[in-house]
Write a protein that holds these residues in place. Sequence first.
Motif, PDB file in Angstrom:
ATOM      1  N   TRP A 118       0.843  -1.210   0.000  1.00 51.01           N
ATOM      2  CA  TRP A 118       0.000   0.000   0.000  1.00 51.01           C
ATOM      3  C   TRP A 118       0.876   1.258   0.000  1.00 51.01           C
ATOM      4  O   TRP A 118       0.537   2.261  -0.604  1.00 51.01           O
ATOM      5  N   HIS A 119       2.020   1.179   0.674  1.00 53.21           N
ATOM      6  CA  HIS A 119       2.920   2.332   0.774  1.00 53.21           C
ATOM      7  C   HIS A 119       4.023   2.328  -0.288  1.00 53.21           C
ATOM      8  O   HIS A 119       5.018   3.037  -0.134  1.00 53.21           O
ATOM      9  N   GLY A 120       3.872   1.517  -1.329  1.00 56.45           N
ATOM     10  CA  GLY A 120       4.776   1.591  -2.463  1.00 56.45           C
ATOM     11  C   GLY A 120       5.822   0.507  -2.600  1.00 56.45           C
ATOM     12  O   GLY A 120       6.639   0.558  -3.506  1.00 56.45           O
ATOM     13  N   ALA A 121       5.820  -0.463  -1.726  1.00 60.61           N
ATOM     14  CA  ALA A 121       6.777  -1.574  -1.843  1.00 60.61           C
ATOM     15  C   ALA A 121       6.428  -2.412  -3.076  1.00 60.61           C
ATOM     16  O   ALA A 121       5.321  -2.306  -3.615  1.00 60.61           O
ATOM     17  N   PRO A 122       7.347  -3.255  -3.529  1.00 56.49           N
ATOM     18  CA  PRO A 122       7.063  -4.092  -4.700  1.00 56.49           C
ATOM     19  C   PRO A 122       5.783  -4.912  -4.517  1.00 56.49           C
ATOM     20  O   PRO A 122       5.577  -5.551  -3.484  1.00 56.49           O
ATOM     21  N   ALA A 123       4.935  -4.867  -5.534  1.00 56.38           N
ATOM     22  CA  ALA A 123       3.622  -5.508  -5.448  1.00 56.38           C
ATOM     23  C   ALA A 123       3.695  -7.027  -5.332  1.00 56.38           C
ATOM     24  O   ALA A 123       2.733  -7.652  -4.889  1.00 56.38           O
ATOM     25  N   VAL A 124       4.819  -7.625  -5.701  1.00 57.50           N
ATOM     26  CA  VAL A 124       4.959  -9.072  -5.592  1.00 57.50           C
ATOM     27  C   VAL A 124       4.840  -9.524  -4.132  1.00 57.50           C
ATOM     28  O   VAL A 124       4.525 -10.688  -3.860  1.00 57.50           O
ATOM     29  N   LEU A 125       5.040  -8.618  -3.192  1.00 59.92           N
ATOM     30  CA  LEU A 125       4.904  -8.981  -1.779  1.00 59.92           C
ATOM     31  C   LEU A 125       3.480  -9.413  -1.435  1.00 59.92           C
ATOM     32  O   LEU A 125       3.276 -10.130  -0.453  1.00 59.92           O
ATOM     33  N   VAL A 126       2.506  -9.001  -2.248  1.00 60.95           N
ATOM     34  CA  VAL A 126       1.134  -9.457  -2.033  1.00 60.95           C
ATOM     35  C   VAL A 126       1.060 -10.977  -2.183  1.00 60.95           C
ATOM     36  O   VAL A 126       0.313 -11.642  -1.462  1.00 60.95           O
ATOM     37  N   VAL A 127       1.852 -11.526  -3.093  1.00 60.98           N
ATOM     38  CA  VAL A 127       1.890 -12.985  -3.276  1.00 60.98           C
ATOM     39  C   VAL A 127       2.386 -13.653  -1.997  1.00 60.98           C
ATOM     40  O   VAL A 127       1.809 -14.642  -1.537  1.00 60.98           O
ATOM     41  N   PHE A 128       3.439 -13.101  -1.400  1.00 59.15           N
ATOM     42  CA  PHE A 128       3.955 -13.670  -0.156  1.00 59.15           C
ATOM     43  C   PHE A 128       2.934 -13.533   0.976  1.00 59.15           C
ATOM     44  O   PHE A 128       2.803 -14.432   1.809  1.00 59.15           O
ATOM     45  N   GLY A 129       2.222 -12.424   0.997  1.00 59.83           N
ATOM     46  CA  GLY A 129       1.160 -12.244   1.988  1.00 59.83           C
ATOM     47  C   GLY A 129       0.041 -13.258   1.794  1.00 59.83           C
ATOM     48  O   GLY A 129      -0.488 -13.811   2.765  1.00 59.83           O
ATOM     49  N   ALA A 130      -0.303 -13.524   0.546  1.00 63.06           N
ATOM     50  CA  ALA A 130      -1.346 -14.518   0.262  1.00 63.06           C
ATOM     51  C   ALA A 130      -0.901 -15.910   0.694  1.00 63.06           C
ATOM     52  O   ALA A 130      -1.715 -16.706   1.186  1.00 63.06           O
ATOM     53  N   ILE A 131       0.379 -16.219   0.518  1.00 65.31           N
ATOM     54  CA  ILE A 131       0.902 -17.519   0.961  1.00 65.31           C
ATOM     55  C   ILE A 131       0.790 -17.632   2.480  1.00 65.31           C
ATOM     56  O   ILE A 131       0.341 -18.659   3.012  1.00 65.31           O
ATOM     57  N   ASP A 132       1.172 -16.575   3.207  1.00 65.33           N
ATOM     58  CA  ASP A 132       1.047 -16.593   4.669  1.00 65.33           C
ATOM     59  C   ASP A 132      -0.411 -16.753   5.094  1.00 65.33           C
ATOM     60  O   ASP A 132      -0.721 -17.505   6.021  1.00 65.33           O
ATOM     61  N   LEU A 133      -1.297 -16.052   4.417  1.00 63.84           N
ATOM     62  CA  LEU A 133      -2.722 -16.144   4.739  1.00 63.84           C
ATOM     63  C   LEU A 133      -3.240 -17.562   4.486  1.00 63.84           C
ATOM     64  O   LEU A 133      -3.953 -18.123   5.327  1.00 63.84           O
ATOM     65  N   ALA A 134      -2.877 -18.149   3.363  1.00 65.56           N
ATOM     66  CA  ALA A 134      -3.310 -19.511   3.050  1.00 65.56           C
ATOM     67  C   ALA A 134      -2.759 -20.518   4.064  1.00 65.56           C
ATOM     68  O   ALA A 134      -3.474 -21.439   4.477  1.00 65.56           O
ATOM     69  N   GLN A 135      -1.507 -20.323   4.483  1.00 67.85           N
ATOM     70  CA  GLN A 135      -0.933 -21.222   5.490  1.00 67.85           C
ATOM     71  C   GLN A 135      -1.692 -21.106   6.809  1.00 67.85           C
ATOM     72  O   GLN A 135      -1.958 -22.118   7.460  1.00 67.85           O
ATOM     73  N   ALA A 136      -2.017 -19.887   7.210  1.00 71.25           N
ATOM     74  CA  ALA A 136      -2.756 -19.689   8.463  1.00 71.25           C
ATOM     75  C   ALA A 136      -4.111 -20.373   8.408  1.00 71.25           C
ATOM     76  O   ALA A 136      -4.503 -21.073   9.360  1.00 71.25           O
TER      77      ALA A 136
END
Length: 132
Positions: free
Chosen positions: A100-118
């Motif tokens: 949201w604050h401008g970091a590389p958008a690919v980090l959303v993929v890593f966030g989705a992986i963490d969410l799926a694992q949880a």
Amino acid sequence: MTAEKLYRSVAAGDLVLFSVLAVPGLGGLVFDWVLRLNTMMGLGGSAQATAALLLFLHLMGLMGAALAYLRLRIGASTDGVRATVCVKLAAAALFALFVWHGAPAVLVVFGAIDLAQAVAILALHSRQRRLS
């Protein structure tokens, strides 16, 4: 797959990943790889590998490796699962905030992986508790 196996697999994967991030030099290579992946996918956002960012990355690696090691030691107890789910949800939220604050958008993929694992850990643990 049992809840215990999934829990241990996720914790072991986290231990390996965070251990790599904690090592000076290797963490920077992983960061560069993530930036290249972001560019190859044509996603927005950017970041530069400054000294402060790399220090933060290495500290995050140390803390993440320690937490993953503790999770492996605790096992898939109710408290261990709760802690893991909380950490995974917090990580997903942080990834979203960074993007949201401008970091590389690919980090959303890593966030989705963490969410799926949880979700998977919580679902399997809940199912196993109901069956026993």
